[in-house]
Design a protein around this motif. Structure first.
Motif, PDB file in Angstrom:
ATOM      1  N   VAL A  86       1.042  -1.229  -0.036  1.00  0.00           N
ATOM      2  CA  VAL A  86       0.063   0.021   0.153  1.00  0.00           C
ATOM      3  C   VAL A  86       0.778   1.334   0.164  1.00  0.00           C
ATOM      4  N   VAL A  87       0.615   2.076  -0.917  1.00  0.00           N
ATOM      5  CA  VAL A  87       1.449   3.372  -1.113  1.00  0.00           C
ATOM      6  C   VAL A  87       0.717   4.454  -0.830  1.00  0.00           C
ATOM      7  N   GLU A  88      -0.574   4.504  -0.919  1.00  0.00           N
ATOM      8  CA  GLU A  88      -1.385   5.687  -0.921  1.00  0.00           C
ATOM      9  C   GLU A  88      -2.736   5.419  -0.345  1.00  0.00           C
ATOM     10  N   VAL A  89      -3.386   6.225   0.690  1.00  0.00           N
ATOM     11  CA  VAL A  89      -4.801   5.702   1.255  1.00  0.00           C
ATOM     12  C   VAL A  89      -5.644   7.026   1.095  1.00  0.00           C
ATOM     13  N   ALA A  90      -6.791   6.853   0.919  1.00  0.00           N
ATOM     14  CA  ALA A  90      -7.752   8.026   1.008  1.00  0.00           C
ATOM     15  C   ALA A  90      -7.654   8.432   2.124  1.00  0.00           C
ATOM     16  N   ASP A  91      -8.286  10.001   2.560  1.00  0.00           N
ATOM     17  CA  ASP A  91      -8.266  10.524   3.986  1.00  0.00           C
ATOM     18  C   ASP A  91      -9.138   9.730   4.771  1.00  0.00           C
ATOM     19  N   ASP A  92     -10.288   9.058   4.010  1.00  0.00           N
ATOM     20  CA  ASP A  92     -11.110   8.233   5.376  1.00  0.00           C
ATOM     21  C   ASP A  92     -10.813   7.038   5.645  1.00  0.00           C
ATOM     22  N   VAL A  93      -9.547   6.402   5.157  1.00  0.00           N
ATOM     23  CA  VAL A  93      -9.149   5.107   5.423  1.00  0.00           C
ATOM     24  C   VAL A  93      -8.536   5.016   6.435  1.00  0.00           C
ATOM     25  N   THR A  94      -8.550   4.103   7.363  1.00  0.00           N
ATOM     26  CA  THR A  94      -7.788   3.820   8.575  1.00  0.00           C
ATOM     27  C   THR A  94      -6.994   2.435   8.401  1.00  0.00           C
ATOM     28  N   ALA A  95      -7.481   1.607   7.530  1.00  0.00           N
ATOM     29  CA  ALA A  95      -6.769   0.270   7.271  1.00  0.00           C
ATOM     30  C   ALA A  95      -7.061  -0.309   6.172  1.00  0.00           C
ATOM     31  N   PRO A  96      -6.416  -0.876   5.228  1.00  0.00           N
ATOM     32  CA  PRO A  96      -4.767  -0.748   5.686  1.00  0.00           C
ATOM     33  C   PRO A  96      -3.949   0.395   5.529  1.00  0.00           C
ATOM     34  N   SER A 117     -11.922  -1.970   2.332  1.00  0.00           N
ATOM     35  CA  SER A 117     -12.492  -2.957   3.130  1.00  0.00           C
ATOM     36  C   SER A 117     -12.054  -4.236   2.538  1.00  0.00           C
ATOM     37  N   ALA A 118     -11.541  -4.301   1.232  1.00  0.00           N
ATOM     38  CA  ALA A 118     -11.259  -5.646   0.395  1.00  0.00           C
ATOM     39  C   ALA A 118      -9.830  -6.295   1.035  1.00  0.00           C
ATOM     40  N   LEU A 119      -9.090  -4.979   1.428  1.00  0.00           N
ATOM     41  CA  LEU A 119      -7.591  -5.448   1.739  1.00  0.00           C
ATOM     42  C   LEU A 119      -7.160  -5.509   3.185  1.00  0.00           C
ATOM     43  N   ALA A 120      -8.272  -4.843   3.979  1.00  0.00           N
ATOM     44  CA  ALA A 120      -7.738  -4.743   5.260  1.00  0.00           C
ATOM     45  C   ALA A 120      -7.360  -6.035   6.230  1.00  0.00           C
ATOM     46  N   TRP A 121      -8.162  -7.035   5.701  1.00  0.00           N
ATOM     47  CA  TRP A 121      -7.825  -8.586   6.259  1.00  0.00           C
ATOM     48  C   TRP A 121      -6.932  -9.319   5.610  1.00  0.00           C
ATOM     49  N   ARG A 122      -6.152  -8.577   4.652  1.00  0.00           N
ATOM     50  CA  ARG A 122      -5.390  -9.208   3.851  1.00  0.00           C
ATOM     51  C   ARG A 122      -3.970  -8.967   3.851  1.00  0.00           C
ATOM     52  N   VAL A 123      -3.512  -8.305   5.146  1.00  0.00           N
ATOM     53  CA  VAL A 123      -2.245  -8.092   5.303  1.00  0.00           C
ATOM     54  C   VAL A 123      -1.385  -9.005   5.786  1.00  0.00           C
ATOM     55  N   MET A 124      -0.195  -8.936   5.051  1.00  0.00           N
ATOM     56  CA  MET A 124       0.921 -10.026   5.298  1.00  0.00           C
ATOM     57  C   MET A 124       1.813  -9.765   6.525  1.00  0.00           C
ATOM     58  N   PRO A 125       2.050 -10.852   7.390  1.00  0.00           N
ATOM     59  CA  PRO A 125       2.993 -10.603   8.418  1.00  0.00           C
ATOM     60  C   PRO A 125       4.267  -9.926   7.840  1.00  0.00           C
ATOM     61  N   GLY A 285     -23.863 -27.805   0.815  1.00  0.00           N
ATOM     62  CA  GLY A 285     -23.951 -28.097   2.495  1.00  0.00           C
ATOM     63  C   GLY A 285     -23.163 -27.647   3.243  1.00  0.00           C
ATOM     64  N   LEU A 286     -22.245 -26.419   2.946  1.00  0.00           N
ATOM     65  CA  LEU A 286     -21.353 -25.865   3.520  1.00  0.00           C
ATOM     66  C   LEU A 286     -21.677 -24.600   3.693  1.00  0.00           C
ATOM     67  N   GLY A 287     -22.741 -24.053   2.902  1.00  0.00           N
ATOM     68  CA  GLY A 287     -22.989 -22.545   2.629  1.00  0.00           C
ATOM     69  C   GLY A 287     -23.164 -21.727   3.911  1.00  0.00           C
ATOM     70  N   GLY A 288     -23.599 -22.526   5.008  1.00  0.00           N
ATOM     71  CA  GLY A 288     -24.105 -21.728   6.120  1.00  0.00           C
ATOM     72  C   GLY A 288     -22.779 -21.267   7.081  1.00  0.00           C
ATOM     73  N   ARG A 289     -21.699 -22.099   6.793  1.00  0.00           N
ATOM     74  CA  ARG A 289     -20.312 -21.898   7.511  1.00  0.00           C
ATOM     75  C   ARG A 289     -19.277 -21.437   6.558  1.00  0.00           C
ATOM     76  N   TRP A 290     -19.104 -21.851   5.485  1.00  0.00           N
ATOM     77  CA  TRP A 290     -17.873 -21.441   4.574  1.00  0.00           C
ATOM     78  C   TRP A 290     -18.278 -20.386   3.567  1.00  0.00           C
ATOM     79  N   ASP A 291     -17.444 -19.646   3.195  1.00  0.00           N
ATOM     80  CA  ASP A 291     -17.572 -18.541   2.315  1.00  0.00           C
ATOM     81  C   ASP A 291     -16.049 -18.425   1.818  1.00  0.00           C
ATOM     82  N   GLN A 292     -16.052 -17.513   0.832  1.00  0.00           N
ATOM     83  CA  GLN A 292     -14.699 -17.284   0.319  1.00  0.00           C
ATOM     84  C   GLN A 292     -13.513 -16.859   1.244  1.00  0.00           C
ATOM     85  N   PRO A 293     -13.832 -15.797   1.850  1.00  0.00           N
ATOM     86  CA  PRO A 293     -13.124 -15.369   2.954  1.00  0.00           C
ATOM     87  C   PRO A 293     -12.426 -16.365   3.969  1.00  0.00           C
TER      88      PRO A 293
END
Length: 351
Positions: A86-96, A117-125, A285-293
């Motif tokens: 990430v090299v630039e963020v909009a003023d209203d962005v707190t994460a990433p 919102s699509a990347l905030a949970w995709r941060v690499m250690p 059969g897993l639709g209630g518990r599993w999704d792409q994330p």
């Protein structure tokens, strides 16, 4: 100027200049470091066989219909295995935050503007090899296939196709307690499958076919099979390999017809179930518990912990300017390539 990979016409791919997208509220700008090539899907664009290039996908009716193709050459923006900073963020962005290294889906391009919102949970250690981030999507496809095949502890599963996704499926099925019979034509890939936990490796070209051999070795057939090569002959052998009323997860991207899939034979007489596994959805059969994330998080946890050695699958890390040469090799079936990764100019030097 930013650059993007473009399929200009069948058999021709190149890196071309593109305009930089403006940064708007809620968005971040990412400088791409690495972008993994998904050979199966992307070769359909290189070869001109993808159905989107030859028909219209009617999303409402869920049908391909004759008419203007959904995509036409030149085709840009393909690729779904990216990692960058990430090299630039909009003023209203707190994460990433600026400086974070993230993985996601934005195509083979050097610069991308994406929803925060699509990347905030995709941060690499910070301690992780960033190239590992390119396996999030292909790993999710492999996991989805293993879930579709309903692999259980102690059950036998035949996995046809030991490319990158097939090898990941072999490892994931083994971690699930499955006893894996890995099938391919390339000796090097079969050797890697053994390293990834396969109980036995099988040459797809053996006399009598892999399906019959697996039925003999398992005293009546594997409990399930996963087909990931995208070849109709392999799907037919997968059907032949399973028990009566066995399950086959068809996870390959099949092109054209299926002259080698003979549904009047073992499929009919053994009442085999074939289910499609495709990353746009999880098994019913897993639709209630599993999704792409959840698929992504599960796979990345396993990769980052070392339980799945995805780094061992990287065979080529090449400058993005060499994309044409990589696709020529893939199209020719170069057995030396497993996971090819494009490196963009912003990427740091690898140790």
């Amino acid at each position: 100027m930013p650059h993007i990979v473009q399929f200009t016409e069948p058999g021709r791919v190149e890196l071309v200049e593109t305009d930089a997208a403006p940064l708007s509220p809620g968005m971040v700008r990412v400088a791409t470091w690495y972008s993994g090539i998904s050979a199966g899907t992307e070769l359909t664009a290189y070869r001109g066989t993808n159905p989107y290039l030859n028909a219209t996908w009617d999303a409402e009716r869920r049908l391909f219909v004759p008419g203007q193709p959904s995509f036409a050459y030149p085709v840009q923006g393909w690729g779904y295995s990216e990692v960058g900073q990430v090299v630039e963020v909009a003023d209203d962005v707190t994460a990433p935050a600026v400086g974070d290294v993230v993985h996601g889906i934005w195509g083979h391009r050097s610069d991308a503007v994406l929803p925060a919102s699509a990347l905030a949970w995709r941060v690499m250690p910070s301690s992780a090899d960033p190239v590992l981030g390119t396996f999030a999507r292909v790993g999710s496809i492999a996991l989805n296939a293993v879930l579709a095949a309903d692999v259980r502890l102690g059950e036998r599963v035949a996995i046809f196709g030991q490319g990158v996704i097939g090898l990941l499926a072999t490892r994931l099925a083994s971690l699930s307690g499955g006893r894996v019979y890995a099938v391919d034509t390339v000796a090097g890939r079969l050797a890697k499958a053994a390293e990834f936990g396969a109980l036995e490796t099988v040459d797809a070209l053996r006399d009598g076919g892999a399906g019959a051999y697996i039925r003999e070795r398992t005293d009546g057939g594997a409990d399930s099979a996963i087909e990931l090569s995208g070849a109709d002959r392999a799907l037919h052998e997968a059907v032949r390999s399973v028990v009566v009323e066995g399950l086959v997860a068809a996870s390959g991207f099949y092109q054209g017809g299926a002259a080698n899939l003979r549904l009047g034979e073992e499929f009919h007489h053994n009442r085999v179930r074939i289910v499609a596994s495709q990353i746009s959805g999880v098994p019913v059969g897993l639709g209630g518990r599993w999704d792409q994330p959840r698929l992504v998080r599960t796979v990345m946890d396993l990769i980052l912990s070392g339980a799945v050695d995805a780094g061992a699958l990287v065979s080529d890390v090449v400058d993005a300017r060499e994309v044409a040469d990589v696709f020529r090799r893939l199209d020719a079936g170069d057995p030396g390539i497993l996971q090819a990764v494009l490196r963009f100019d912003a990427a740091p030097e690898r140790s």
